[in-house]
Design an enzyme around this catalytic site. Sequence first.
Site, mmCIF file in Angstrom:
data_model
loop_
_atom_site.group_PDB
_atom_site.id
_atom_site.type_symbol
_atom_site.label_atom_id
_atom_site.label_comp_id
_atom_site.label_asym_id
_atom_site.label_seq_id
_atom_site.Cartn_x
_atom_site.Cartn_y
_atom_site.Cartn_z
ATOM 1 N N GLY A 1 0.660 -1.689 -0.099
ATOM 2 C CA GLY A 1 -0.460 -0.352 -0.204
ATOM 3 C C GLY A 1 1.571 1.198 -0.071
ATOM 4 N N CYS B 1 2.493 -8.443 -6.265
ATOM 5 C CA CYS B 1 2.831 -8.990 -7.399
ATOM 6 C C CYS B 1 3.249 -10.237 -6.570
ATOM 7 C CB CYS B 1 4.714 -8.884 -7.394
ATOM 8 S SG CYS B 1 4.841 -9.853 -9.024
ATOM 9 N N ASP C 1 5.588 -5.094 5.893
ATOM 10 C CA ASP C 1 7.286 -6.313 6.723
ATOM 11 C C ASP C 1 6.137 -7.618 4.589
ATOM 12 O OD1 ASP C 1 6.904 -6.042 9.023
ATOM 13 O OD2 ASP C 1 4.702 -7.160 9.955
ATOM 14 N N SER D 1 6.919 -6.697 2.390
ATOM 15 C CA SER D 1 7.519 -6.175 0.858
ATOM 16 C C SER D 1 8.944 -6.523 1.723
ATOM 17 C CB SER D 1 7.775 -5.081 0.875
ATOM 18 O OG SER D 1 6.325 -4.476 0.471
ATOM 19 N N THR E 1 4.320 2.398 5.797
ATOM 20 C CA THR E 1 3.198 2.199 5.746
ATOM 21 C C THR E 1 2.128 3.410 6.670
ATOM 22 O OG1 THR E 1 1.543 0.183 6.674
ATOM 23 C CG2 THR E 1 3.515 0.647 7.717
ATOM 24 N N ILE E 2 1.200 3.376 6.280
ATOM 25 C CA ILE E 2 0.068 4.409 7.215
ATOM 26 C C ILE E 2 -0.443 3.431 8.246
ATOM 27 C CG2 ILE E 2 -0.657 5.719 5.243
ATOM 28 C CD1 ILE E 2 -3.413 4.073 5.619
ATOM 29 N N ARG F 1 -27.260 12.774 16.941
ATOM 30 C CA ARG F 1 -26.848 11.391 16.566
ATOM 31 C C ARG F 1 -25.405 10.346 17.342
ATOM 32 N NH1 ARG F 1 -27.514 13.232 10.085
ATOM 33 N NH2 ARG F 1 -29.915 12.280 9.649
ATOM 34 N N MET G 1 -9.068 3.192 8.900
ATOM 35 C CA MET G 1 -7.868 2.176 8.291
ATOM 36 C C MET G 1 -6.791 1.940 9.451
ATOM 37 S SD MET G 1 -6.721 2.695 4.715
ATOM 38 C CE MET G 1 -8.044 1.735 3.084
ATOM 39 N N GLY G 2 -6.309 0.368 9.091
ATOM 40 C CA GLY G 2 -5.481 -0.054 9.891
ATOM 41 C C GLY G 2 -4.969 -1.081 10.107
ATOM 42 N N ARG G 3 -5.800 -2.156 8.801
ATOM 43 C CA ARG G 3 -5.322 -3.591 8.294
ATOM 44 C C ARG G 3 -6.095 -4.346 9.657
ATOM 45 N NH1 ARG G 3 -2.849 -6.627 4.280
ATOM 46 N NH2 ARG G 3 -1.522 -3.982 3.640
ATOM 47 N N GLU H 1 -10.561 -1.069 10.999
ATOM 48 C CA GLU H 1 -10.841 -1.590 9.860
ATOM 49 C C GLU H 1 -10.690 -3.757 10.401
ATOM 50 O OE1 GLU H 1 -8.014 -1.130 7.236
ATOM 51 O OE2 GLU H 1 -8.827 -2.390 5.464
ATOM 52 N N GLN I 1 -7.422 8.742 3.840
ATOM 53 C CA GLN I 1 -6.652 8.123 5.007
ATOM 54 C C GLN I 1 -4.793 7.950 4.477
ATOM 55 O OE1 GLN I 1 -8.094 5.223 8.408
ATOM 56 N NE2 GLN I 1 -9.357 5.863 6.476
HETATM 57 P P1 ADP Z 1 3.653 -4.852 2.762
HETATM 58 O O1 ADP Z 1 4.218 -4.733 1.824
HETATM 59 O O2 ADP Z 1 2.587 -3.313 2.322
HETATM 60 O O3 ADP Z 1 3.015 -5.315 4.082
HETATM 61 P P2 ADP Z 1 1.897 -6.570 1.048
HETATM 62 O O4 ADP Z 1 2.450 -7.698 2.124
HETATM 63 O O5 ADP Z 1 0.998 -6.572 0.334
HETATM 64 O O6 ADP Z 1 2.523 -5.397 1.583
HETATM 65 O O7 ADP Z 1 4.071 -7.028 0.059
HETATM 66 C C1 ADP Z 1 3.860 -6.464 -0.974
HETATM 67 C C2 ADP Z 1 4.453 -7.329 -1.730
HETATM 68 O O8 ADP Z 1 5.756 -8.398 -1.367
HETATM 69 C C3 ADP Z 1 4.111 -8.623 -2.253
HETATM 70 O O9 ADP Z 1 2.731 -8.199 -3.128
HETATM 71 C C4 ADP Z 1 4.629 -9.021 -2.815
HETATM 72 O O10 ADP Z 1 5.271 -9.064 -4.479
HETATM 73 C C5 ADP Z 1 6.067 -9.443 -2.141
HETATM 74 N N1 ADP Z 1 6.497 -9.977 -0.269
HETATM 75 C C6 ADP Z 1 5.459 -10.562 0.159
HETATM 76 N N2 ADP Z 1 5.211 -11.528 0.890
HETATM 77 C C7 ADP Z 1 6.466 -11.936 0.042
HETATM 78 C C8 ADP Z 1 7.556 -13.543 0.638
HETATM 79 N N3 ADP Z 1 6.639 -13.445 1.338
HETATM 80 N N4 ADP Z 1 8.373 -13.426 -0.240
HETATM 81 C C9 ADP Z 1 8.846 -12.650 -1.391
HETATM 82 N N5 ADP Z 1 7.543 -11.819 -1.777
HETATM 83 C C10 ADP Z 1 6.905 -11.172 -1.057
HETATM 84 O O1 F6P Z 2 -1.497 -1.288 4.568
HETATM 85 C C1 F6P Z 2 -2.269 0.092 4.369
HETATM 86 C C2 F6P Z 2 -3.537 -0.546 4.186
HETATM 87 O O2 F6P Z 2 -4.693 1.178 4.063
HETATM 88 C C3 F6P Z 2 -4.407 -0.901 5.375
HETATM 89 O O3 F6P Z 2 -4.725 -0.527 6.643
HETATM 90 C C4 F6P Z 2 -5.458 -0.926 4.543
HETATM 91 O O4 F6P Z 2 -6.055 -2.238 5.532
HETATM 92 C C5 F6P Z 2 -5.228 -1.662 3.394
HETATM 93 O O5 F6P Z 2 -3.624 -0.762 2.765
HETATM 94 C C6 F6P Z 2 -5.739 -2.143 1.666
HETATM 95 O O6 F6P Z 2 -5.304 -2.826 0.802
HETATM 96 P P1 F6P Z 2 -5.800 -2.444 -0.856
HETATM 97 O O7 F6P Z 2 -4.949 -0.840 -1.473
HETATM 98 O O8 F6P Z 2 -4.610 -3.310 -0.844
HETATM 99 O O9 F6P Z 2 -7.146 -2.036 -0.714
#
Ligand code: ADP
Ligand code: F6P
Length: 322
Positions: free
Chosen positions: A15, A77, A107, A109, A129-130, A166, A173-175, A227, A256
């Site tokens: 994100g 990806c 995490d 990434s 990340t937010i 009301r 947000m915040g996952r 969220e 946000q």
């Molecule tokens: P964030 O980095 O915000 O936690 P994601 O969990 O969606 O977001 O991860 C972002 C990207 O990082 C994924 O789409 C993928 O390409 C890569 N990624 C995530 N987990 C792994 C993994 N275990 N091994 C290799 N690449 C990963």
């Molecule tokens: O990690 C940032 C965030 O905005 C979370 O707060 C939310 O759960 C998620 O990304 C939403 O992701 P997407 O862009 O895939 O809807």
Amino acid sequence: MQSKVGTIGVLTSGGDAPGMNAAIRAVVRTAIAKGLKVKGIKKGYLGLLNEEIIDMERKDVSDIIQRGGTILGTARCMEFMTPEGQQKGAEICRRHGIDGVVVIGGDGSYQGAQKLASLGINTVGLPGTIDLDIACTDYTIGFDTAVNTAMEAIDKVKDTSSSHERCSIIEVMGRNAGYIALWCGVANGAEDILLPEKYDFNEQAIVNHIIANRKQGKTHHLIINAEGIGHSTSMARRIEAATGIETRATILGYMQRGGSPTCKDRYYASMMGSYAVDILAAGKSNRVVAHRHGEFVDYDIEEALSMQKNIDEYQYNVARIL
Ligand code: ADP
Ligand code: F6P
């Protein structure tokens, strides 16, 4: 001192978050100041696998520090989650002469960065990340802007909610993490703050709280819902039925994540971008940059991913009292 890397690639992944552009700018300009080359990798690991790689000069990052989003674009990806995808990514880096990569994301990434490091490409992660849900750091790029954006929006909803007497449920947000909800809950003076880490699903307690407050003459009742708990619309329906008080749900959503970064996000992201280049140039790899106890530091990715983070008990109790 001779740099241990010659060409640094920079990508944003997962994100987006306000302040990512400040980090990209700092990576580019610090690397160039050290006599290194910089390449921008578009759309995260997806762009790496599609070889969407561009040369970056000082001027390419002019006039971006104040802009929300990420000029490089971002993506998720699936292919990069596979060993074949990771091998391909490392080979593409080598083909483009990239021997160090700065990965700005969360995490997930970092896990990708760890895989690249194991395949011989030096990597450093920055916390973008937010959600503030990265355990090794007290600060993540974008959180400050996101809570300020949410706080201003919530103030507005509170105004109209009071006028109409009301109850308002506002979902932020915040996952799976409740940091945005906690901070807004305190900053907006919410009557109830629902955090995934703490919520016991006792809706009757909320209903009783609303009725008690109304008896004491309060014209509004603001509930900040995270969220990670969700279901604000159905919650509003149930609360209205149980209290007889009109209740509306507002889901703040993607607003946000956008907007011009705050000074804090521009400043910290700039420092972290420079720090990442410094440690890559010094020969470090498989690291994450963090801000902890008032200092910029770095950790091994493995160690960073194994850390746990929880809502601070003291802060949570203060929020409940206020
Ligand atoms: P964030 O980095 O915000 O936690 P994601 O969990 O969606 O977001 O991860 C972002 C990207 O990082 C994924 O789409 C993928 O390409 C890569 N990624 C995530 N987990 C792994 C993994 N275990 N091994 C290799 N690449 C990963
Ligand atoms: O990690 C940032 C965030 O905005 C979370 O707060 C939310 O759960 C998620 O990304 C939403 O992701 P997407 O862009 O895939 O809807």
